[in-house]
Design an enzyme around this catalytic site. Structure first.
Site, PDB file in Angstrom:
ATOM      1  N   HIS A  26     -15.340 -39.602 -20.278  1.00 39.59           N
ATOM      2  CA  HIS A  26     -14.243 -39.059 -19.471  1.00 39.59           C
ATOM      3  C   HIS A  26     -12.880 -39.180 -20.153  1.00 39.59           C
ATOM      4  CE1 HIS A  26     -13.933 -43.346 -18.903  1.00 39.59           C
ATOM      5  NE2 HIS A  26     -12.691 -43.150 -18.489  1.00 39.59           N
ATOM      6  N   HIS A  40      -7.350 -37.729 -21.123  1.00 35.80           N
ATOM      7  CA  HIS A  40      -8.142 -38.221 -19.994  1.00 35.80           C
ATOM      8  C   HIS A  40      -8.632 -37.008 -19.215  1.00 35.80           C
ATOM      9  CE1 HIS A  40      -9.351 -41.004 -16.801  1.00 35.80           C
ATOM     10  NE2 HIS A  40      -9.082 -41.979 -17.650  1.00 35.80           N
TER      11      HIS A  40
END
Lengths: 151, 85
Positions: A57, A72
């Site tokens: 992620h 992110h």
């Protein structure tokens, strides 16, 4: 000066609009965010360098000058434990700016009740070091912002 | 040199929010502060890049070190952040 590229296609927005104070309050550094197109796609490296940290992620790429950029993919997506993300490089890999790093689906993230917005952060930079912010629609690989050299 | 050995209990390890909170607290201090994972090499605790790259996960023990006036208080504060669930 480091030119930081958009890792995904979408709409460039200010970091303070990210619904997570870690990013919106600049706790990890200044930068920008992208509200990604809701279609399966890939996240690309925003700069050339080495992938020093690779999570499904999120990833950190550090240039030869030592500057690190955090990408992110979505908010609270650590909770997904990698589900819905496919790693396209390995940690420690050298990448060029614009090289694919992770495949993912922002629509799938959203369907799971999370925001797929992507903060792109200049780690350890001062607030004034980030300029030339992109506005509006960006393609992956477009300039997102410039990271100025210290005066 | 004062030091604290702390077990990280946060589910996500010392990433994102815990890492940012830790680095912010370290940066407020005038002392040099380092953090190491276990017996690994210490890195600058004031650098978010260094702390993220350490990749501290839940259950890892970190060693936080500082030297000088106020070091004990600072380390207590940082140990509290690092050990917070």
């Amino acid at each position: 000066m480091t030119t930081v590229l958009a890792p995904v296609a979408g709409v460039a927005v200010r970091l303070d609009s990210v619904p997570d104070p870690v990013f919106s309050e600049g706790l990890v550094g200044p930068g920008m965010a992208i509200e990604p197109d809701r279609a399966p796609g890939r996240a690309f490296s925003p700069i050339a360098g080495t992938i020093v940290k690779l999570h499904p992620h999120a990833f950190v790429v550090v240039g030869d000058d030592g500057r690190g950029v955090l990408v992110h993919l979505g908010i609270d997506t650590v909770q997904l434990r990698g589900e819905g993300f496919e790693l396209l490089v390995v940690e420690g890999a050298r990448v060029s700016a614009g090289q694919p790093v992770v495949a993912w689906d922002p629509a799938g993230i959203e369907a799971g009740g999370r925001r797929p917005i992507c903060p792109v952060v200049a780690l350890d930079a001062t607030a004034g070091a980030v300029t030339g912010l992109a506005e509006g629609v960006v393609d992956a690989g477009d300039r997102l912002f410039e990271w100025r050299d210290p005066a | 040199m004062a030091e604290r050995h702390v077990t990280v209990t946060s589910e996500v390890g010392l990433h994102a929010r815990p890492a940012a909170t830790f680095v912010q607290a370290a940066t407020k201090a005038s002392l040099d502060v380092t953090i190491a994972k276990g017996a690994g090499s210490p890195v600058n605790a004031k650098s978010i890049l260094s702390v993220l790259a350490l990749d501290v996960r839940r259950g890892d023990v970190v060693v936080i070190r500082a030297e000088g006036e106020g070091a004990e208080e600072l380390l207590d504060r940082l140990a509290g952040i690092a050990s917070a669930p």
